[in-house]
Design an enzyme around this catalytic site. Structure first.
Site, PDB file in Angstrom:
ATOM      1  N   ASP A  36       0.844  -1.202   0.000  1.00 49.20           N
ATOM      2  CA  ASP A  36       0.000   0.000   0.000  1.00 49.20           C
ATOM      3  C   ASP A  36       0.877   1.249   0.000  1.00 49.20           C
ATOM      4  O   ASP A  36       1.344   1.680   1.053  1.00 49.20           O
ATOM      5  CB  ASP A  36      -0.896   0.005   1.240  1.00 49.20           C
ATOM      6  CG  ASP A  36      -1.789  -1.224   1.300  1.00 49.20           C
ATOM      7  OD1 ASP A  36      -1.424  -2.206   1.969  1.00 49.20           O
ATOM      8  OD2 ASP A  36      -2.841  -1.193   0.648  1.00 49.20           O
ATOM      9  N   GLY A 146      -8.611  -1.270   8.403  1.00 50.16           N
ATOM     10  CA  GLY A 146      -9.583  -1.387   9.486  1.00 50.16           C
ATOM     11  C   GLY A 146     -10.893  -0.662   9.260  1.00 50.16           C
ATOM     12  O   GLY A 146     -11.692  -0.516  10.194  1.00 50.16           O
ATOM     13  N   ASP A 176     -10.803  -4.434  -2.348  1.00 51.96           N
ATOM     14  CA  ASP A 176      -9.826  -4.049  -1.347  1.00 51.96           C
ATOM     15  C   ASP A 176     -10.482  -3.099  -0.351  1.00 51.96           C
ATOM     16  O   ASP A 176     -10.956  -2.028  -0.721  1.00 51.96           O
ATOM     17  CB  ASP A 176      -8.661  -3.338  -2.060  1.00 51.96           C
ATOM     18  CG  ASP A 176      -7.564  -2.918  -1.130  1.00 51.96           C
ATOM     19  OD1 ASP A 176      -6.602  -2.278  -1.595  1.00 51.96           O
ATOM     20  OD2 ASP A 176      -7.651  -3.222   0.082  1.00 51.96           O
ATOM     21  N   GLY A 177     -10.518  -3.589   0.922  1.00 52.75           N
ATOM     22  CA  GLY A 177     -11.044  -2.721   1.971  1.00 52.75           C
ATOM     23  C   GLY A 177     -12.199  -3.367   2.711  1.00 52.75           C
ATOM     24  O   GLY A 177     -13.248  -3.610   2.107  1.00 52.75           O
TER      25      GLY A 177
HETATM   26  C1  DX5 Z   1      -6.733   1.045   2.142  1.00 52.98           C
HETATM   27  C2  DX5 Z   1      -5.788  -0.004   1.595  1.00 52.98           C
HETATM   28  C3  DX5 Z   1      -6.266  -1.395   1.865  1.00 52.98           C
HETATM   29  C4  DX5 Z   1      -6.347  -1.662   3.326  1.00 52.98           C
HETATM   30  C5  DX5 Z   1      -6.957  -3.006   3.570  1.00 52.98           C
HETATM   31  O1  DX5 Z   1      -6.356   2.291   1.636  1.00 52.98           O
HETATM   32  O2  DX5 Z   1      -5.661   0.135   0.193  1.00 52.98           O
HETATM   33  O3  DX5 Z   1      -5.392  -2.356   1.261  1.00 52.98           O
HETATM   34  O4  DX5 Z   1      -5.073  -1.645   3.883  1.00 52.98           O
HETATM   35  O5  DX5 Z   1      -7.082  -3.120   4.963  1.00 52.98           O
HETATM   36  P1  DX5 Z   1      -8.455  -3.716   5.555  1.00 52.98           P
HETATM   37  O6  DX5 Z   1      -8.543  -5.109   4.976  1.00 52.98           O
HETATM   38  O7  DX5 Z   1      -8.203  -3.696   7.046  1.00 52.98           O
HETATM   39  O8  DX5 Z   1      -9.546  -2.807   5.111  1.00 52.98           O
END
Ligand code: DX5
Length: 223
Positions: A36, A146, A176-177
């Site tokens: 990321d 999160g 994603d997310g």
């Molecule tokens: C958010 C990122 C995601 C995030 C995913 O900007 O691109 O990859 O880190 O984390 P979770 O699965 O906790 O939403």
């Protein structure tokens, strides 16, 4: 058509143990790692760059994707290709000349990815779909791990699946997310086949491998 792919986001990992974390992700059965990359401008967070990715490249054979949550990604795509990423994912909202940027990524011999923020319509990429190797539909507003999964992305996912089917190519549809055991089935049923998992990896009882196994069966069950 292979089964669902589970990709670990490092954003929520203990980066003080990066080498071990990469090894743990490989041992847990994840299919790849998403890095990321955030610049504090396109998103309100500042994270990592190609040097960190190159360090991870030394310790695992997992496939890497760089998720560039940065302004003007075209300025640095070569660094991410050189760091060992199979995919370089740019945001449609961040590249003024998206067609040129995707063409440049292909010219580096790596695969292209385009990410769409929740508010960005699928139409943002219909004129460049021939250059897209991976389509990432964000199910949170990017910047932090999160966050809660945004369920209203389902129609966009379904439309994206139809667009991809019209291309006759294997273009992974990634989300994603907020992807967790409680949400992955929803995203899979809407058409996603590649899932980025961040904080959920570190929350499950029984460790990362247990979370991976549970989420893989949930996703496979919905497909
Ligand atoms: C958010 C990122 C995601 C995030 C995913 O900007 O691109 O990859 O880190 O984390 P979770 O699965 O906790 O939403």
């Amino acid at each position: 058509m292979s089964g669902p792919k589970l990709i670990a986001s490092v954003l929520n990992a203990d980066l003080g143990r990066l080498a071990e974390v990469c090894e743990e992700m490989e041992e847990a059965g994840l299919d790849g790692i998403q890095w990321d990359v955030m610049d504090g401008k396109f998103v309100p967070n500042l994270t990592m760059g190609p040097v960190t990715i190159a360090a991870g490249r030394k310790v695992t054979s997992l496939t890497f994707e760089a998720h560039l949550m940065i302004e003007e990604p075209e300025r640095s795509i070569e660094q991410y290709a050189d760091a060992g990423c199979e995919y370089v994912i740019v945001h449609a909202e961040a590249s003024r000349h998206l067609h040129r940027t995707l063409d440049a990524i292909k010219g580096l011999g790596v695969k292209t990815g385009v990410a769409l923020n929740p508010a960005t319509p699928l139409e943002a990429i219909t004129n460049v779909i021939d250059l897209v190797d991976l389509l990432l539909v964000m199910t949170v507003n990017p910047g932090f791990g999160g966050q809660a999964y945004i369920e209203t992305m389902k129609p966009k996912l379904a439309a994206a699946q139809n667009l991809i089917a019209s291309q006759g190519r294997d273009i992974p549809l990634e989300v994603d997310g907020g992807i967790a055991p409680s949400t992955i089935r929803d995203a899979a049923s809407a058409g996603a086949d590649r899932f980025v998992i961040g904080s959920a990896l570190f929350k499950g009882n029984g460790g990362m491998a247990n979370v991976v196994d549970r989420m893989r069966s949930e996703a496979a069950g919905a497909a």
